[in-house]
Design a protein around this motif. Structure first.
Motif, PDB file in Angstrom:
ATOM      1  N   GLN A 160       0.828  -1.209   0.000  1.00 29.25           N
ATOM      2  CA  GLN A 160       0.000   0.000   0.000  1.00 29.25           C
ATOM      3  C   GLN A 160       0.862   1.259   0.000  1.00 29.25           C
ATOM      4  OE1 GLN A 160      -2.392  -0.886   3.450  1.00 29.25           O
ATOM      5  NE2 GLN A 160      -4.057  -1.677   2.210  1.00 29.25           N
ATOM      6  N   GLN A 161       1.938   1.248   0.751  1.00 32.46           N
ATOM      7  CA  GLN A 161       2.829   2.405   0.779  1.00 32.46           C
ATOM      8  C   GLN A 161       3.480   2.628  -0.583  1.00 32.46           C
ATOM      9  OE1 GLN A 161       5.379   1.439   4.093  1.00 32.46           O
ATOM     10  NE2 GLN A 161       4.066   2.490   5.564  1.00 32.46           N
ATOM     11  N   ASP A 162       3.908   1.557  -1.227  1.00 35.29           N
ATOM     12  CA  ASP A 162       4.483   1.673  -2.571  1.00 35.29           C
ATOM     13  C   ASP A 162       3.458   2.246  -3.553  1.00 35.29           C
ATOM     14  OD1 ASP A 162       6.885   0.650  -1.703  1.00 35.29           O
ATOM     15  OD2 ASP A 162       6.543  -1.366  -2.525  1.00 35.29           O
ATOM     16  N   PHE A 163       2.222   1.761  -3.448  1.00 31.31           N
ATOM     17  CA  PHE A 163       1.155   2.248  -4.326  1.00 31.31           C
ATOM     18  C   PHE A 163       0.927   3.743  -4.116  1.00 31.31           C
ATOM     19  CE2 PHE A 163      -3.402   3.117  -5.015  1.00 31.31           C
ATOM     20  CZ  PHE A 163      -3.479   2.820  -6.365  1.00 31.31           C
ATOM     21  N   ILE A 164       0.877   4.164  -2.864  1.00 31.86           N
ATOM     22  CA  ILE A 164       0.660   5.583  -2.557  1.00 31.86           C
ATOM     23  C   ILE A 164       1.813   6.428  -3.096  1.00 31.86           C
ATOM     24  CG2 ILE A 164       0.569   7.264  -0.667  1.00 31.86           C
ATOM     25  CD1 ILE A 164      -1.036   5.105   0.903  1.00 31.86           C
ATOM     26  N   GLN A 165       3.043   5.978  -2.884  1.00 28.14           N
ATOM     27  CA  GLN A 165       4.206   6.734  -3.362  1.00 28.14           C
ATOM     28  C   GLN A 165       4.218   6.842  -4.889  1.00 28.14           C
ATOM     29  OE1 GLN A 165       7.490   4.684  -1.584  1.00 28.14           O
ATOM     30  NE2 GLN A 165       7.214   5.647   0.407  1.00 28.14           N
TER      31      GLN A 165
END
Length: 114
Positions: A99-104
């Motif tokens: 999820q963090q990778d997607f947001i970034q």
């Protein structure tokens, strides 16, 4: 009489529409599909691991034939609970990282298209 629905495609700038709307939309759609694929794969791997884990526990329980075997099985459950909680934590960490990778990546796409 002129046709009110006639549209002159020569005066329409498709390159600008591509760079402003379609290009970023396609990039975000591709990012969303990649994220969904990774998330589903992670969930399927976790589900397989939990199923294998549960079946192994059931097989161990079926092998209990006496009081000593039951005592041994029950004593082993503490380690089983520890292993399961570690697996759950690891799976949750994987999902959070995805999820963090997607947001970034989504932020990078947004900044690049603005």
């Amino acid at each position: 009489m002129t046709n009110a629905f006639a549209f002159d495609t020569k005066s329409f700038d498709t390159a600008q529409l591509e760079s402003v709307f379609f290009g970023p939309a396609r990039a975000f759609a591709a990012l969303s599909i990649d994220f969904t694929e990774k998330l589903v794969t992670t969930q399927l791997d976790a589900a397989q691991a939990y199923a294998d884990f549960s079946l192994a526990q059931l097989r161990s329980l079926v092998e209990v034939k006496d009081a000593e075997g039951l005592k041994s099985y029950l004593e082993g459950q503490q380690q089983v609970a520890k292993d399961l909680s570690e697996r759950l934590k690891g799976d949750a960490d994987k999902v959070v990282a995805l999820q963090q990778d997607f947001i970034q990546e989504g932020q990078k796409l947004t900044e690049g298209s603005v």
